[in-house]
Design a protein around this motif. Structure first.
Motif, PDB file in Angstrom:
ATOM      1  N   UNK A 162      38.535  49.508  33.937  1.00 25.30           N
ATOM      2  CA  UNK A 162      40.435  49.368  34.369  1.00 25.30           C
ATOM      3  C   UNK A 162      40.558  47.695  34.017  1.00 25.30           C
ATOM      4  N   UNK A 163      41.489  47.309  34.099  1.00 22.67           N
ATOM      5  CA  UNK A 163      42.314  45.640  33.759  1.00 22.67           C
ATOM      6  C   UNK A 163      41.639  44.868  34.460  1.00 22.67           C
ATOM      7  N   UNK A 164      42.480  45.305  36.344  1.00 22.88           N
ATOM      8  CA  UNK A 164      42.142  44.665  37.606  1.00 22.88           C
ATOM      9  C   UNK A 164      40.815  44.734  37.973  1.00 22.88           C
ATOM     10  N   UNK A 165      40.140  45.266  38.302  1.00 19.47           N
ATOM     11  CA  UNK A 165      39.073  45.789  38.232  1.00 19.47           C
ATOM     12  C   UNK A 165      38.151  44.805  37.526  1.00 19.47           C
ATOM     13  N   UNK A 166      38.731  44.349  35.969  1.00 24.40           N
ATOM     14  CA  UNK A 166      37.817  42.939  34.978  1.00 24.40           C
ATOM     15  C   UNK A 166      38.050  41.805  35.457  1.00 24.40           C
ATOM     16  N   UNK A 167      39.730  41.802  36.274  1.00 19.14           N
ATOM     17  CA  UNK A 167      39.862  40.386  36.416  1.00 19.14           C
ATOM     18  C   UNK A 167      39.379  39.772  37.453  1.00 19.14           C
ATOM     19  N   UNK A 168      39.646  40.939  38.501  1.00 20.89           N
ATOM     20  CA  UNK A 168      39.317  40.541  40.063  1.00 20.89           C
ATOM     21  C   UNK A 168      37.316  39.857  39.825  1.00 20.89           C
ATOM     22  N   UNK A 169      36.531  40.538  38.943  1.00 18.70           N
ATOM     23  CA  UNK A 169      35.511  40.814  39.037  1.00 18.70           C
ATOM     24  C   UNK A 169      35.674  39.010  38.311  1.00 18.70           C
ATOM     25  N   UNK A 170      35.800  38.928  37.248  1.00 17.88           N
ATOM     26  CA  UNK A 170      35.872  37.119  36.310  1.00 17.88           C
ATOM     27  C   UNK A 170      37.173  36.524  37.285  1.00 17.88           C
ATOM     28  N   UNK A 171      37.588  36.584  37.865  1.00 20.48           N
ATOM     29  CA  UNK A 171      38.262  35.919  39.270  1.00 20.48           C
ATOM     30  C   UNK A 171      36.538  35.095  40.273  1.00 20.48           C
ATOM     31  N   UNK A 172      36.218  36.070  40.675  1.00 21.71           N
ATOM     32  CA  UNK A 172      35.101  36.019  41.638  1.00 21.71           C
ATOM     33  C   UNK A 172      34.341  34.862  40.723  1.00 21.71           C
ATOM     34  N   UNK A 173      33.907  35.047  39.858  1.00 20.03           N
ATOM     35  CA  UNK A 173      33.064  34.599  39.104  1.00 20.03           C
ATOM     36  C   UNK A 173      33.123  32.913  39.340  1.00 20.03           C
ATOM     37  N   UNK A 174      34.625  32.797  38.517  1.00 18.93           N
ATOM     38  CA  UNK A 174      35.142  31.579  38.801  1.00 18.93           C
ATOM     39  C   UNK A 174      35.502  30.711  39.615  1.00 18.93           C
ATOM     40  N   UNK A 175      36.178  31.461  40.566  1.00 19.40           N
ATOM     41  CA  UNK A 175      35.739  30.690  42.044  1.00 19.40           C
ATOM     42  C   UNK A 175      34.861  30.256  42.458  1.00 19.40           C
ATOM     43  N   UNK A 176      33.452  31.168  42.530  1.00 21.00           N
ATOM     44  CA  UNK A 176      32.103  30.716  42.849  1.00 21.00           C
ATOM     45  C   UNK A 176      31.655  29.227  42.233  1.00 21.00           C
ATOM     46  N   UNK A 177      32.271  29.720  41.225  1.00 17.58           N
ATOM     47  CA  UNK A 177      31.767  27.858  39.914  1.00 17.58           C
ATOM     48  C   UNK A 177      33.361  26.877  40.222  1.00 17.58           C
ATOM     49  N   UNK A 178      33.685  26.768  41.653  1.00 19.25           N
ATOM     50  CA  UNK A 178      34.422  25.609  41.592  1.00 19.25           C
ATOM     51  C   UNK A 178      35.626  26.001  40.297  1.00 19.25           C
ATOM     52  N   UNK A 179      36.127  26.463  39.867  1.00 21.76           N
ATOM     53  CA  UNK A 179      37.149  25.744  38.860  1.00 21.76           C
ATOM     54  C   UNK A 179      38.270  25.573  39.944  1.00 21.76           C
ATOM     55  N   UNK A 180      39.100  25.278  39.402  1.00 18.49           N
ATOM     56  CA  UNK A 180      40.270  24.521  40.092  1.00 18.49           C
ATOM     57  C   UNK A 180      41.877  25.348  39.301  1.00 18.49           C
ATOM     58  N   UNK A 181      42.022  26.048  38.059  1.00 17.98           N
ATOM     59  CA  UNK A 181      42.894  26.935  37.950  1.00 17.98           C
ATOM     60  C   UNK A 181      42.147  28.149  37.351  1.00 17.98           C
ATOM     61  N   UNK A 182      42.675  28.836  37.057  1.00 17.17           N
ATOM     62  CA  UNK A 182      42.321  30.312  36.477  1.00 17.17           C
ATOM     63  C   UNK A 182      42.782  30.620  36.016  1.00 17.17           C
ATOM     64  N   UNK A 183      43.179  30.914  34.628  1.00  8.71           N
ATOM     65  CA  UNK A 183      43.958  31.761  34.146  1.00  8.71           C
ATOM     66  C   UNK A 183      43.714  32.996  33.191  1.00  8.71           C
ATOM     67  N   UNK A 184      44.739  34.207  32.549  1.00 10.43           N
ATOM     68  CA  UNK A 184      44.715  34.864  32.355  1.00 10.43           C
ATOM     69  C   UNK A 184      44.886  35.225  30.912  1.00 10.43           C
ATOM     70  N   UNK A 185      44.680  35.723  29.986  1.00  4.85           N
ATOM     71  CA  UNK A 185      45.266  36.205  28.963  1.00  4.85           C
ATOM     72  C   UNK A 185      44.331  37.574  28.041  1.00  4.85           C
TER      73      UNK A 185
END
Length: 251
Positions: A71-94
């Motif tokens: 599912x789309x949401x599950x994929x984004x949640x996985x991606x968001x966690x990865x990005x947060x763990x790596x210290x990104x300041x801005x996280x986008x979707x497209x």
């Protein structure tokens, strides 16, 4: 002029072999300081392999492989966690199919200077869709009107998937509590952002219907999303009523 904040765009994919290289090339050329994270749900058409090849040639492209289409949401949640763990300041979707034009990402980046979440909107003044059948436009406009009325929010394109979040926004809306996994995920995060007292801005974009591959949106998916939104709306209204009654009963 580039923004100093470290920015990454998350692109969920399933069977986008004909699109993924093109969209990443456009994104990297247009916004060379922006990183890319592809989250592939085990695409049988080789999308994940193509993404891996792009990542091996470009240190700003990254890939996460999920073992199943969840599912789309599950994929984004996985991606968001990865990005947060790596210290990104801005996280986008497209989207990875070219519907969201990387050339318009600058509009969202500028708007984020005065917002906590920015949405690239089809349904604000100046926004548009290209090559959509009228039935799909009616479904999208009607669905968003339903969302506004039921949830009591002013966002005109709460279902849109072209957006930028500040890191602090994703941290504040408690991603660990998000249970929506399909397309309703987008509306869920908008509502959570507003409930947290944060600022949401919409900027107009031109949404272009995909040229290659098949859309993942179907009538069944749309109906399921509306069912979930209806449940949220009724629950939200009930909680507001209880809150008012408690306040009215106070001395």
């Amino acid at each position: 002029m580039h923004d100093p904040d470290r920015t990454v765009m998350v692109l969920p994919t399933f069977n986008e072999a004909g699109n993924i290289a093109l969209i990443i090339d456009r994104l990297r050329r247009t916004e060379p300081d922006v990183d890319v994270l592809v989250v592939d749900d085990g695409s049988p058409d080789g999308t994940g392999r193509i993404a891996d090849e792009l990542a091996s040639a470009d240190g700003q492209v990254h890939v996460l492989h999920r073992t199943a289409k969840g599912g789309l949401g599950a994929a984004y949640l996985t991606g968001f966690r990865w990005c947060l763990e790596r210290g990104y300041d801005v996280i986008g979707e497209m989207d990875a199919d070219g519907s969201h034009q990387p050339e318009q990402l600058r509009r969202l980046r500028v708007a984020l200077r005065e917002a906590d979440l920015v949405i690239g909107s089809r349904w604000v003044r100046g926004g548009s869709v290209v090559n959509w059948p009228w039935q799909r436009e009616v479904l999208s406009r009607g669905g968003n009107l339903y969302v506004r009325l039921l949830l009591g929010i002013g966002v005109r394109d709460a279902t849109a998937g072209f957006r930028l979040y500040r890191r602090a926004t994703l941290e504040k809306i408690q991603l660990d509590e998000v249970r929506s996994t399909g397309y309703v995920f987008q509306t869920d995060l908008v509502a959570r952002t507003l409930r947290a007292g944060l600022t949401v801005r919409e900027v107009p974009i031109e949404f272009v219907e995909r040229v290659r591959g098949e859309s993942k949106m179907s009538g069944q998916v749309a109906v399921e999303s509306l069912k979930r939104i209806t449940y949220w709306g009724i629950r939200e209204r009930w909680q507001q009523l209880l809150h008012r009654n408690v306040r009215a009963g106070q001395p």
